[in-house]
Scaffold this active site. Structure first.
Site, PDB file in Angstrom:
ATOM      1  N   CYS A  38     -19.106  12.924 -10.451  1.00 19.78           N
ATOM      2  CA  CYS A  38     -18.551  12.860  -8.568  1.00 19.78           C
ATOM      3  C   CYS A  38     -17.674  13.588  -7.864  1.00 19.78           C
ATOM      4  CB  CYS A  38     -17.550  11.433  -9.308  1.00 19.78           C
ATOM      5  SG  CYS A  38     -18.657   9.925  -9.889  1.00 19.78           S
TER       6      CYS A  38
HETATM    7  N1  SAJ Z   1      -9.564  17.335 -14.110  1.00 19.32           N
HETATM    8  C1  SAJ Z   1      -8.995  17.935 -13.933  1.00 19.32           C
HETATM    9  N2  SAJ Z   1      -7.243  17.392 -13.594  1.00 19.32           N
HETATM   10  C2  SAJ Z   1      -7.408  16.324 -13.831  1.00 19.32           C
HETATM   11  C3  SAJ Z   1      -8.216  15.108 -13.808  1.00 19.32           C
HETATM   12  C4  SAJ Z   1      -9.568  15.737 -13.775  1.00 19.32           C
HETATM   13  O1  SAJ Z   1      -9.334  19.408 -14.092  1.00 19.32           O
HETATM   14  O2  SAJ Z   1      -5.587  16.216 -13.320  1.00 19.32           O
HETATM   15  C5  SAJ Z   1     -11.433  16.746 -14.360  1.00 19.32           C
HETATM   16  C6  SAJ Z   1     -12.177  17.094 -15.793  1.00 19.32           C
HETATM   17  O3  SAJ Z   1     -11.666  17.866 -16.788  1.00 19.32           O
HETATM   18  C7  SAJ Z   1     -13.099  17.078 -15.052  1.00 19.32           C
HETATM   19  C8  SAJ Z   1     -13.732  16.555 -12.903  1.00 19.32           C
HETATM   20  O4  SAJ Z   1     -11.484  16.820 -12.919  1.00 19.32           O
HETATM   21  O5  SAJ Z   1     -14.398  17.966 -14.894  1.00 19.32           O
HETATM   22  C9  SAJ Z   1     -13.848  15.054 -13.072  1.00 19.32           C
HETATM   23  O6  SAJ Z   1     -12.584  14.367 -14.022  1.00 19.32           O
HETATM   24  P1  SAJ Z   1     -12.026  13.138 -13.431  1.00 19.32           P
HETATM   25  O7  SAJ Z   1     -11.598  12.579 -14.430  1.00 19.32           O
HETATM   26  O8  SAJ Z   1     -11.966  12.244 -12.475  1.00 19.32           O
HETATM   27  O9  SAJ Z   1     -14.052  12.130 -14.133  1.00 19.32           O
HETATM   28  P2  SAJ Z   1     -15.005  11.787 -13.592  1.00 19.32           P
HETATM   29  O10 SAJ Z   1     -15.496  12.470 -13.322  1.00 19.32           O
HETATM   30  O11 SAJ Z   1     -15.063  10.397 -14.261  1.00 19.32           O
HETATM   31  O12 SAJ Z   1     -14.146  10.822 -12.500  1.00 19.32           O
HETATM   32  C10 SAJ Z   1     -14.694   9.033 -12.587  1.00 19.32           C
HETATM   33  C11 SAJ Z   1     -14.474   8.849 -10.975  1.00 19.32           C
HETATM   34  N3  SAJ Z   1     -14.800   7.441 -10.871  1.00 19.32           N
HETATM   35  C12 SAJ Z   1     -15.801   6.900 -10.269  1.00 19.32           C
HETATM   36  O13 SAJ Z   1     -16.358   7.647  -8.821  1.00 19.32           O
HETATM   37  C13 SAJ Z   1     -16.393   5.469 -10.168  1.00 19.32           C
HETATM   38  C14 SAJ Z   1     -12.675   8.687 -10.470  1.00 19.32           C
HETATM   39  O14 SAJ Z   1     -12.841   8.025  -9.485  1.00 19.32           O
HETATM   40  C15 SAJ Z   1     -12.162   8.027 -11.605  1.00 19.32           C
HETATM   41  O15 SAJ Z   1     -10.821   8.768 -10.639  1.00 19.32           O
HETATM   42  C16 SAJ Z   1     -11.869   9.181 -13.164  1.00 19.32           C
HETATM   43  O16 SAJ Z   1     -13.116   8.694 -13.306  1.00 19.32           O
HETATM   44  C17 SAJ Z   1     -11.376   8.642 -14.107  1.00 19.32           C
HETATM   45  O17 SAJ Z   1     -10.150   8.200 -13.224  1.00 19.32           O
HETATM   46  O18 SAJ Z   1     -11.427   8.386 -15.111  1.00 19.32           O
END
Ligand code: SAJ
Length: 440
Positions: free
Chosen positions: A275
């Site tokens: 995403c």
């Molecule tokens: N990440 C960072 N720093 C942060 C947060 C994330 O480096 O502060 C990295 C993570 O390690 C990962 C990537 O970013 O590699 C994405 O992380 P994510 O927490 O956004 O997880 P995702 O990709 O599973 O995002 C999903 C998304 N859900 C949908 O699109 C429906 C996102 O909108 C959600 O906010 C997120 O899950 C969530 O909150 O867990």
């Protein structure tokens, strides 16, 4: 009664027949939610293995329990098929297919196009279609509207109805699931929005209706672009803090003590997942056709994409400080999933870190309890996860923490390691005070 009124009545009394195209981490949970609301649902997917598993009442999606599928199949509420012709009997169709990026960074619309071209064959009066796949603004109106309605001379908003409703599934999350995550819905016309909202309100707790499909498409991109840009900001802050010899983790924790007007994000080795690194590029790609350069997105994407290289440069410096060259050193990468405690490695920055380490002549191994095997899609190399973690920790010249799975015993890892580079602040205060540990 008008076609619209007849359809709304069938949607409200649950006699409408529902189809979900695409039975992945979005489509299968959505199918279950519609079934549990009392609809009869037909899941359609070209992957016969999925159909066979579901026919046996088995789930292949961790968020969907096999017992739930078993019960719904036994009750005759859910059936699955690879035969798209069943769509001619359907009243309402949700399209939940993948929208990845090509290697060139352009949107890969092939899954939407093939689902749409199949559906177009079976379109009839009195149908409502909702696209859930994340895509660029305008897709529903520019791509689906002309293709789905044209062949049969159907009039949009009178004979059939079309809307966009972005999926908000976060795999593995238990507090917010398909049924209780508010759902945005935007129609091609007002009547389209009304019909699609009436449908989804029968199954999902909160439907947040907007005026157009474009507003719904754009809201999803804002959600994930917001995350991507803020992660890019803290990644650049990490680089600046290192130059200033300031602890970025301490700085972020201090800023997060502000109870309003701030939202905490943490730096890392880059952006993984299907995403966050991808959705914003749909928006910047679309804006190019308006000769508009989405600078925030481009810059944040550049910073995030460069983080694996930055991590490897920091590892090289750390080894150099210890009298060793990266070339020929034994590097152990801990955790390759794109975020902790899951088994998904898509777009994981770990793959880029490993690729760069190999290019510089390091002898690279990895350990991840959730990911037994990895391969690089473009560079072609592949590796198996190590089994005996502590032995490898002791033998490595550097242990690089890329994904901080809960099950790792970081104090023990520090105790047994020569040098640890921690890209997630997994080692916390112990890491900060240990001469063996350097953090992002
Ligand atoms: N990440 C960072 N720093 C942060 C947060 C994330 O480096 O502060 C990295 C993570 O390690 C990962 C990537 O970013 O590699 C994405 O992380 P994510 O927490 O956004 O997880 P995702 O990709 O599973 O995002 C999903 C998304 N859900 C949908 O699109 C429906 C996102 O909108 C959600 O906010 C997120 O899950 C969530 O909150 O867990």
């Amino acid at each position: 009664m008008s076609t619209k009124e007849v359809l709304i009545k069938k949607l409200k009394d649950k006699s409408a027949k529902i189809a979900v195209l695409g039975l992945g981490y979005v489509g299968l949970p959505l199918s279950v939610v519609f079934c549990e609301a009392g609809f009869h649902v037909t899941g359609v997917d070209p992957d016969q293995r999925k159909i066979d598993a579901l026919a046996e009442g088995k789930s292949y999606i961790p968020d969907v329990k096999t017992e739930a599928v078993e019960k719904l199949v036994a009750a005759g509420l859910f059936t699955a098929t690879a035969d798209f012709s069943i769509l001619k009997e359907m009243d309402a169709v949700s399209i939940c297919v993948p929208t990845p990026l090509r290697q060139t960074g352009d949107p890969d619309m092939s899954f939407i196009i093939s689902a749409m071209e199949e559906l177009a064959k079976y379109m009839h009066k009195g149908m409502v279609v909702v696209l859930e796949s994340t895509t660029y603004p305008g897709t529903t109106r520019e791509l689906l509207l002309p293709t789905l309605g044209a062949e049969k001379g159907l009039t949009i908003g009178e004979d059939w109805f079309l809307a966009f409703s972005p999926e908000r599934v976060d795999p593995g999350r238990e507090d917010y699931t398909t049924i209780n995550t508010p759902k945005v819905m935007g129609g091609i016309t007002e009547a389209c929005g009304e019909v699609a909202t009436a449908w989804y309100e029968g199954a999902i707790k909160i439907v947040h209706q907007v005026s157009t499909a474009e507003a719904a498409e754009m809201s999803k991109l804002l959600e994930n672009t917001f995350r991507m840009i803020n992660i890019g900001l803290v990644n650049e802050l990490a680089i600046m803090c290192e130059r200033l010899n300031v602890d970025v983790w301490e700085v972020i924790d201090a800023a997060a003590s502000k109870p309003f007007g701030f939202m905490k994000f943490t730096p890392g080795p880059g952006l993984g997942g299907h995403c966050i690194p991808i959705d914003p590029l749909y928006l910047s790609w679309k804006m190019k056709s308006f000769n508009y350069n989405a600078r925030f997105i481009e810059l944040a994407s550049e910073i995030n994409t460069n983080m694996p290289r930055y991590v490897v440069s920091r590892v090289m410096e750390g080894l150099n400080d210890r009298g060793k060259a990266l070339n020929g050193s034994r590097a152990l990468v801990l955790g390759v999933a794109y975020k902790p405690d899951i088994n998904d490695v898509r777009e994981s920055p770990a793959l880029d870190v490993i690729g760069l380490l190999r290019q510089k002549g390091a002898l690279v191994e990895y350990h991840d309890p959730y990911i037994p095997h990895i391969h690089h899609e473009y560079d072609g190399w592949q590796m198996d996860s190590l089994q005996d973690l502590m032995k490898s920790v002791q033998e490595a010249d550097v242990v690089i923490i890329i994904t901080n799975h809960k099950q790792y015993d970081f104090p023990k890892i520090i105790e047994n390691a020569k040098f640890v580079f921690d890209s997630r602040n997994a080692t916390g205060k112990l890491g900060k005070s240990s001469a063996k540990v350097e953090r992002l």
